[in-house]
Design a protein around this motif. Structure first.
Motif, PDB file in Angstrom:
ATOM      1  N   GLY A 127       0.827  -1.202   0.000  1.00  0.00           N
ATOM      2  CA  GLY A 127       0.000   0.000   0.000  1.00  0.00           C
ATOM      3  C   GLY A 127       0.860   1.249   0.000  1.00  0.00           C
ATOM      4  O   GLY A 127       0.593   2.215  -0.721  1.00  0.00           O
ATOM      5  N   ARG A 128       1.925   1.223   0.788  1.00  0.00           N
ATOM      6  CA  ARG A 128       2.804   2.387   0.848  1.00  0.00           C
ATOM      7  C   ARG A 128       3.594   2.549  -0.448  1.00  0.00           C
ATOM      8  O   ARG A 128       3.804   3.657  -0.899  1.00  0.00           O
ATOM      9  CB  ARG A 128       3.728   2.290   2.058  1.00  0.00           C
ATOM     10  CG  ARG A 128       3.010   2.653   3.336  1.00  0.00           C
ATOM     11  CD  ARG A 128       3.847   2.413   4.561  1.00  0.00           C
ATOM     12  NE  ARG A 128       3.189   2.931   5.742  1.00  0.00           N
ATOM     13  CZ  ARG A 128       2.167   2.352   6.347  1.00  0.00           C
ATOM     14  NH1 ARG A 128       1.689   1.207   5.891  1.00  0.00           N
ATOM     15  NH2 ARG A 128       1.608   2.902   7.414  1.00  0.00           N
ATOM     16  N   ILE A 129       4.010   1.440  -1.028  1.00  0.00           N
ATOM     17  CA  ILE A 129       4.721   1.540  -2.314  1.00  0.00           C
ATOM     18  C   ILE A 129       3.795   2.178  -3.342  1.00  0.00           C
ATOM     19  O   ILE A 129       4.180   3.058  -4.101  1.00  0.00           O
ATOM     20  CB  ILE A 129       5.169   0.135  -2.808  1.00  0.00           C
ATOM     21  CG1 ILE A 129       6.202  -0.449  -1.857  1.00  0.00           C
ATOM     22  CG2 ILE A 129       5.739   0.215  -4.229  1.00  0.00           C
ATOM     23  CD1 ILE A 129       6.518  -1.917  -2.121  1.00  0.00           C
ATOM     24  N   TYR A 130       2.529   1.774  -3.325  1.00  0.00           N
ATOM     25  CA  TYR A 130       1.538   2.321  -4.250  1.00  0.00           C
ATOM     26  C   TYR A 130       1.379   3.829  -4.035  1.00  0.00           C
ATOM     27  O   TYR A 130       1.383   4.606  -4.987  1.00  0.00           O
ATOM     28  CB  TYR A 130       0.214   1.588  -4.027  1.00  0.00           C
ATOM     29  CG  TYR A 130      -0.937   2.125  -4.821  1.00  0.00           C
ATOM     30  CD1 TYR A 130      -0.890   2.165  -6.203  1.00  0.00           C
ATOM     31  CD2 TYR A 130      -2.082   2.591  -4.179  1.00  0.00           C
ATOM     32  CE1 TYR A 130      -1.945   2.657  -6.928  1.00  0.00           C
ATOM     33  CE2 TYR A 130      -3.143   3.091  -4.895  1.00  0.00           C
ATOM     34  CZ  TYR A 130      -3.074   3.122  -6.279  1.00  0.00           C
ATOM     35  OH  TYR A 130      -4.131   3.621  -6.986  1.00  0.00           O
ATOM     36  N   GLU A 131       1.269   4.227  -2.764  1.00  0.00           N
ATOM     37  CA  GLU A 131       1.131   5.661  -2.462  1.00  0.00           C
ATOM     38  C   GLU A 131       2.329   6.441  -2.991  1.00  0.00           C
ATOM     39  O   GLU A 131       2.187   7.511  -3.564  1.00  0.00           O
ATOM     40  CB  GLU A 131       0.996   5.884  -0.943  1.00  0.00           C
ATOM     41  CG  GLU A 131      -0.340   5.452  -0.360  1.00  0.00           C
ATOM     42  CD  GLU A 131      -1.508   6.229  -0.953  1.00  0.00           C
ATOM     43  OE1 GLU A 131      -1.327   7.421  -1.293  1.00  0.00           O
ATOM     44  OE2 GLU A 131      -2.585   5.634  -1.106  1.00  0.00           O
ATOM     45  N   GLU A 132       3.512   5.915  -2.768  1.00  0.00           N
ATOM     46  CA  GLU A 132       4.722   6.610  -3.220  1.00  0.00           C
ATOM     47  C   GLU A 132       4.765   6.647  -4.743  1.00  0.00           C
ATOM     48  O   GLU A 132       5.152   7.641  -5.344  1.00  0.00           O
ATOM     49  CB  GLU A 132       5.988   5.925  -2.699  1.00  0.00           C
ATOM     50  CG  GLU A 132       6.106   5.832  -1.184  1.00  0.00           C
ATOM     51  CD  GLU A 132       6.399   7.178  -0.516  1.00  0.00           C
ATOM     52  OE1 GLU A 132       6.630   8.186  -1.224  1.00  0.00           O
ATOM     53  OE2 GLU A 132       6.372   7.212   0.723  1.00  0.00           O
ATOM     54  N   ALA A 133       4.353   5.535  -5.367  1.00  0.00           N
ATOM     55  CA  ALA A 133       4.473   5.428  -6.816  1.00  0.00           C
ATOM     56  C   ALA A 133       3.618   6.465  -7.534  1.00  0.00           C
ATOM     57  O   ALA A 133       3.951   6.917  -8.620  1.00  0.00           O
ATOM     58  CB  ALA A 133       4.080   4.023  -7.277  1.00  0.00           C
ATOM     59  N   LYS A 134       2.527   6.861  -6.913  1.00  0.00           N
ATOM     60  CA  LYS A 134       1.667   7.860  -7.538  1.00  0.00           C
ATOM     61  C   LYS A 134       2.389   9.200  -7.659  1.00  0.00           C
ATOM     62  O   LYS A 134       2.069  10.000  -8.530  1.00  0.00           O
ATOM     63  CB  LYS A 134       0.380   8.026  -6.730  1.00  0.00           C
ATOM     64  CG  LYS A 134      -0.585   6.890  -6.991  1.00  0.00           C
ATOM     65  CD  LYS A 134      -1.947   7.158  -6.402  1.00  0.00           C
ATOM     66  CE  LYS A 134      -1.967   6.856  -4.921  1.00  0.00           C
ATOM     67  NZ  LYS A 134      -3.308   6.788  -4.355  1.00  0.00           N
ATOM     68  N   GLY A 135       3.342   9.423  -6.786  1.00  0.00           N
ATOM     69  CA  GLY A 135       4.164  10.624  -6.880  1.00  0.00           C
ATOM     70  C   GLY A 135       3.392  11.922  -6.779  1.00  0.00           C
ATOM     71  O   GLY A 135       3.761  12.927  -7.374  1.00  0.00           O
TER      72      GLY A 135
END
Ligand code: UDP
Ligand code: MG
Length: 338
Positions: A299-307
């Motif tokens: 979930g956190r990787i996804y949040e970061e990936a959105k940039g």
């Protein structure tokens, strides 16, 4: 204006004090006065950076009024509530001081400690964090959970994050700029400061009772901050799966030998359901909770990936153009006032 300590436009000041505010209408005036009293005595130019984190009460109006009367006070007004750690980050992005202090709005961190922090900075330290030697007026629940959290964090993470410190601290500009350059969304400022390194020391203080109003950190937000802290600074929970898997396989292998022995050399009857059910429940439980751990990280990787930008500023009051530019460099979404 001829006011003591006013910075010329474009000239960085000596000290920036960053104060995050979420529904703090009851404390702002008093906090402003007490900070001003302490800071004026220091005879250095300073700025107060009040960050309104999407308050639903009169916080923004009150701060705007103060900004009009005192140009040393600046406001970053968020478009909505982005959370304490993000509010503090915005304050650091905007701050121009050679030194930056982070302090809560509710006077739990006494402003009178700031001159002492500055003295340690003059001795050559780059980070001076406040260490709570006592906490007044907080519930035993808060104290116990806080103590447990700091110790869990220490056991879990590889960066050494000092125990019993909050965000109340002074940083040299180079440290706050390092933090501003770290644009991750799950932010745990204390850990990030430790990660940044430099010469760090502490001053002790007594954490006072909240001056007015109630905590803006309900259990939900505390749990979230803890999860952010652990996932940002440790991958140990991910390794848990491997370790548990190995232990369980080993246990399973031993059990296999036992079963084979029973089958070949004894007349033991069929083992009952109990053991099967127990093992099945145990394994499903473990599998699901480890899936949950994976989910937290993914979930956190996804949040970061959105940039996306860390925060959206609706209005910036009393800032000069140079500060607004540095804000754009920091990648914050900011609507230029028309
Ligand atoms: N705060 C914020 N955004 C939030 C929650 C809190 O800016 O979503 C601010 C709050 O106004 C205060 C500081 O963060 O200045 C610490 O909050 P609080 O005193 O409620 O936390 P506690 O001391 O109870 O842990
Ligand atoms: Mg507080």
């Amino acid at each position: 204006m001829g006011m003591k300590g006013v910075t010329d436009v474009g000239e960085p000041c000596f000290l920036s004090v960053v104060v995050p505010m979420y529904n703090e209408e009851e404390v702002i005036e008093t906090t402003y006065r007490r900070l001003t009293t302490v800071l004026e005595k220091m005879n250095e130019n300073y700025e107060l950076v009040f960050v309104n984190d999407g308050s639903r009460d009169r916080t923004a109006d009150i701060v705007r009024g103060i900004c009009e009367a005192d140009k040393r006070v600046k406001m970053v007004d968020f478009s909505r509530n982005f959370g304490h750690q993000i509010a503090v980050t915005a304050g650091m992005d905007f701050a121009t001081g050679r030194t930056v202090v982070l302090i809560d709005a509710d006077l739990q961190d006494p402003p009178e400690v700031i001159p002492e922090m500055v003295n340690r900075w003059r001795e050559g330290y780059d980070v001076v964090y406040g260490r709570r030697i006592a906490r007044r007026g907080e519930t035993w629940f808060k104290k116990v959970t806080a103590a447990a959290f700091y110790r869990l964090l220490r056991a879990m993470t590889s960066v050494s994050i000092p125990v019993d410190t909050g965000d109340f601290r002074l940083m040299d500009r180079k440290v706050s700029e390092t933090l501003s350059s770290m644009r991750e969304r799950s932010r745990f400022i204390r850990g990030m400061v430790s990660w940044a390194g430099f010469r760090q020391t502490s001053v002790d203080y007594v954490r006072e009772e909240r001056f007015a109003g109630e905590t803006k950190y309900p259990l939900r937000k505390m749990l979230r901050l803890s999860a952010d802290a652990i996932t940002s600074f440790s991958t140990k929970p991910l390794k848990l799966a491997g370790i548990l898997g190995f232990l369980l396989s080993a246990a399973g292998f031993v059990y296999l030998l036992v079963v084979l022995y029973l089958r070949l050399f004894t007349n033991a009857t069929q083992p009952g359901w109990t053991s099967l059910i127990v093992i099945s429940l145990l394994f499903h439980g473990i599998t699901l909770s480890l899936l949950g751990v994976l989910g937290e990280y993914i979930g956190r990787i996804y949040e970061e990936a959105k940039g996306r930008p860390l925060y959206v500023v609706a209005e910036a009051v009393n800032f000069d153009k140079r500060q607004e530019r540095s804000l754009e460099e920091a990648g914050a979404a900011y609507r230029q006032p028309v």
